[in-house]
Design an enzyme around this catalytic site. Structure first.
Site, PDB file in Angstrom:
ATOM      1  N   CYS A   1      47.859  72.842  18.006  1.00  0.00           N
ATOM      2  CA  CYS A   1      48.744  73.997  18.213  1.00  0.00           C
ATOM      3  C   CYS A   1      49.487  73.870  19.535  1.00  0.00           C
ATOM      4  CB  CYS A   1      47.933  75.297  18.119  1.00  0.00           C
ATOM      5  SG  CYS A   1      48.945  76.769  17.892  1.00  0.00           S
TER       6      CYS A   1
ATOM      7  N   HIS B   1      44.321  74.827  13.171  1.00  0.00           N
ATOM      8  CA  HIS B   1      43.166  74.933  14.072  1.00  0.00           C
ATOM      9  C   HIS B   1      41.896  74.402  13.410  1.00  0.00           C
ATOM     10  CE1 HIS B   1      44.960  77.070  17.473  1.00  0.00           C
ATOM     11  NE2 HIS B   1      45.749  77.652  16.576  1.00  0.00           N
TER      12      HIS B   1
ATOM     13  N   GLU C   1      39.501  73.117  14.804  1.00  0.00           N
ATOM     14  CA  GLU C   1      38.307  73.384  15.625  1.00  0.00           C
ATOM     15  C   GLU C   1      37.629  74.693  15.225  1.00  0.00           C
ATOM     16  OE1 GLU C   1      41.383  75.862  17.828  1.00  0.00           O
ATOM     17  OE2 GLU C   1      41.302  74.141  16.476  1.00  0.00           O
TER      18      GLU C   1
END
Length: 799
Positions: free
Chosen positions: A640, A770, A772
């Site tokens: 991002c 994202h 993660e």
């Protein structure tokens, strides 16, 4: 520590600086406004500062700092006067110590400004210096502004003079007592939802109502997955269309994760409240709690808070009767359910010249739940019985208990509690998410579907389950339609009316531009570092606006790496210099550099990643980045905001830091012109990168996105070259792996639907989604595989 402050204790103001914004804000929300208010009351509006708020969150998550705090207050109504004035009976406040955004503020403005993102904390004097140092480590300004005194008086100094000196005894009288008379009038008859005998027309009318229609265009503007704790996405099903009735999010932990989650709901019907404040408030409480039950929570552990908003009351007895009636209705519901409201906020100034707000009491209900037990409201499959449970008088708690036990026993696939739009709204929205229809039971009359049922439940049952006392509604079917005895309703027509109501205000669609082609590159092997490392060190910088560092560190730790989070300090020029030197030194000892997501510099226009790139271009740091890649075979990643920085630096797609020119690939504003936050699917186009060594070209993953500038732009020649060299890592796709430019698939309009790219070697990897934000019991209402194993790939590269 929740201790009583003692004389000599210090009060530290930490966080943002004070300005004129918010001067008179509290009183401004409680007075009548007119046409001149826009010009005269602008300063009453507080200005938010999300990056500063994030720093405060980090400081308060530090157990060493938190354990020093005896008592604390955030800054809201009344500013310093209240936030600090409430901390102890006796206080000496030096307003000259309050940090200012700009010069020119007088003592009164400093005392009452409600500027946000500030906290006041009480500390033992021996802890003050250490606390100030910890705040500085988080890039926060912190200043001692007051001292606790023995004498119970609130004293304020400005420019050496005493401008406030009030006894605590006087303050605690709460001022002069006031009395008013209230007249409660009989409720008006509320008009039932229109049913004209034609179910399709009635449904179109219903779903076009502002209280029922699609609000995805508004909801997608807010980051719903930050913190990697979201149990239920705002919109569920494989189509992400069924709105949830509760917020469910796991409790955030600094280390590890838990399945304990908070669940919150709300309820309010403006029309019912207008016709009958007592009944409207009663229904708001019951419906807010019923929504918790329908999601799999224990309502007995719930607590409530109310938001009340009424017209300016003056001396009109009838006006006073509305909030009185509403509060009695809310109290009656609390007594029936055996739960209580522990907070609330009211305003009795909802009048503008000759216009009044409708009587308003919004009930918010919050409780805890086990994420394993949380269910979502979209129909799960065809061939399941759908039934209705309606409470009998005096039996609300019993019904809530029955439904909770059915859900806990895994006998219920999904549940919805009817509210404003009645049973029909619930059935339609349950059908939306997975495109599953319903064949109605012939005994369930058409008009019954439009009835309002306070505290009732619509349940989709597991096969073979029977529920005593339930009214059969029908059976789910694979076709996307409602089948009645004499009507066959195509739900796509109803959906069109539902989705178009707010499309001009909060758009969800844009015209497709360009074409997308699938890229495919399967690597047979991957480059290996010259030195194997069992536990690689990962350097994760935190810039002003970064908000994904915890999620990123947790993902790396879970994969077997050793993350190091480094906060960049930019409060002073010397702070930046020290950060550059410290960061460069840590980078020497790290094998992976990872740039997490966020909103660098507050995401100023066309400035995503601007501060990050300026920092990393410092010769001391850029030299270490080159050394990491060229001499030590290290890895670099970014997601991002981090991807934006990598592409502006040139690390992707070139593999080295270069100066960008007009022909360089870049990331631009989303084609829809707003922030996008939802789940998307990505297809692995190439596993050239060690980050993706555990994936194969064609693998499809579900991934949360949250960005405003994610549209990848490059020339056709550059994209073709990236495809040939295997540098197009991931592309946006549908659930079947098909690449598309349609916004339902490609959320930002990226060329070739590109979501992530790599350097020529694959060792630098940047992507928008994202990845993660992974963990157990996340995004339960959107099916798909959320783990692309990129962090495990990065760690295994060094083994």
């Amino acid at each position: 520590r929740r201790e009583r402050p003692l004389a000599g204790d210090l009060v530290v103001l930490v966080g943002g600086r004070t300005g004129r914004d918010g001067c008179g804000g509290a009183t401004g929300s409680s007075k009548s406004h007119c046409a001149d208010s826009l010009a005269e009351c602008g300063a009453e509006v507080q200005k938010g500062n999300a990056p500063e708020e994030r720093k405060l969150q980090r400081l308060f998550r530090n157990s060493e700092a938190a354990s020093m705090i005896k008592r604390c207050n955030d800054f809201g109504a009344g500013g310093v006067s209240v936030a600090i004035g409430e901390l102890a009976d006796g206080l000496l406040i030096n307003l000259d110590r309050v940090k200012k955004k700009y010069e020119g503020l007088d003592g009164t403005e400093l005392a009452i400004s409600e500027s946000q993102e500030r906290m006041a904390v009480v500390l033992d004097p021996q802890d003050a210096q250490r606390f100030l140092a910890l705040a500085h480590e988080e890039n926060l300004e912190a200043t001692v502004v007051a001292i606790v005194t023995e004498e119970p008086r609130l004293v304020m100094l400005w420019r050496g003079k005493t401008i406030v000196n009030i006894s605590r005894e006087f303050l605690e009288t709460n001022g002069a007592k006031k009395r008013a008379q209230a007249l409660v009038v009989p409720p008006k008859a509320q008009e039932a939802l229109a049913f004209d005998g034609n179910s399709e027309n009635s449904l179109i009318s219903l779903v076009s109502d502002l209280n029922v229609c699609d609000k995805r265009g508004l909801g997608e503007r807010f980051d719903s997955t930050i913190g990697a704790g979201t149990v239920l996405m705002p919109f569920g099903g494989r189509r992400q269309m069924t709105p949830i009735q509760v917020m469910a999010a796991k409790i955030p932990l600094i280390k590890g994760e838990t399945d304990d989650c908070s669940v919150m709901s709300w309820a309010h019907d403006p029309y019912l409240m207008s016709a009958d404040p007592f009944g409207g408030a009663y229904a708001a409480v019951v419906e807010s709690v019923a929504k918790l039950v329908a999601a799999g929570s224990d309502y007995k552990k719930a607590h409530l808070t109310f938001q009340e908003y009424f017209e300016r009351l003056g001396t009109d007895h009838r006006r006073w009767g509305k909030p009185l009636s509403a509060l009695l209705g809310a109290l009656s519901a609390q007594l029936d359910l055996g739960i209580c409201a522990i907070g609330g906020k009211d305003s009795m100034s909802g009048s503008f010249i000759d216009m009044d707000v409708p009587p308003t009491l919004v009930s918010f209900a919050v409780t805890m739940a086990d994420a394993n037990n949380v269910i979502s409201p979209e129909f799960k499959g065809a061939g399941h019985e759908v039934v209705l449970l309606v409470p009998k008088e005096g039996e609300l708690p019993d019904l809530f208990d029955r439904v909770a036990k059915l859900i806990a026993a895994k006998k219920v696939l999904c549940a919805w509690t009817p509210s404003y739009g009645g049973i029909a709204e619930g059935l339609f929205k349950m059908a939306l998410g997975n495109g599953i229809g319903l064949e109605f039971d012939s005994e369930f009359a058409k008009k019954d579907a439009f009835a309002r049922v306070t505290g009732g439940f619509i349940l989709e049952l597991e096969p073979g389950v029977e529920v005593e006392g339930a009214t059969p509604i029908g059976r789910t079917i694979s076709e996307y339609r409602f089948l009645l005895k004499d009507e066959n309703i195509d739900l796509s027509r109803i959906e069109a009316a539902y989705s178009s109501r707010l499309e001009r205000v909060y758009p969800t669609r844009v015209a497709n531009e360009g074409e997308a082609q699938p890229a495919t590159f399967n690597a047979a092997s991957w480059a290996k570092p010259r030195t194997a490392i069992a536990k690689p060190r990962v350097l994760i910088p935190v810039f002003p606006g970064t908000n994904c560092e915890y999620d990123t560190a947790r993902a790396f730790e879970k994969a077997g790496a050793q993350p190091e989070v480094f906060v960049v300090n930019n409060l002073t020029p010397s702070g930046v210099e020290q950060s550059v030197a410290g960061f460069a030194q840590l980078l020497k000892d790290s094998q992976i550099l990872f740039l997490p997501g966020g909103f660098s510099g507050g995401d100023e226009p066309e400035g995503s990643g601007k501060f990050i790139t300026a920092f990393l271009r410092n010769p001391l740091i850029s030299g270490e980045i080159s050394n990491l890649l060229d001499a030590r075979d290290g890895l670099i990643g970014g997601i991002c905001n981090g991807f934006q920085a990598l592409i502006k630096l040139g690390l992707v797609p070139y593999g080295r830091i270069v100066e960008a020119d007009a022909n360089s690939p870049t990331l631009a504003f989303n084609s829809i012109g707003r922030h996008q936050s939802r789940m998307v699917r990505t297809r692995v186009a190439s596993n050239l990168s060690p980050w993706l060594m555990h994936a194969r070209a064609g693998d499809v993953h579900l991934v949360p996105i949250s960005h405003g500038e994610g549209r990848f732009i490059a020339s056709n020649e550059q994209i073709a070259k990236l495809a040939r060299s295997g540098q197009i890592a991931t592309q946006y796709c549908d659930e079947f792996g098909n690449i598309s430019m349609d916004i339902s698939v490609n959320p930002n309009g990226s060329a070739w639907a590109i979501e992530g790219i790599t350097s020529p070697s694959g060792r630098v990897f940047g992507k928008m989604g994202h990845s993660e934000r992974v963990g157990g019991n996340l995004y339960k209402n959107v099916p798909g595989n959320i783990d692309n194993s990129m962090f495990r790939g990065a760690v295994d590269y060094f083994k």
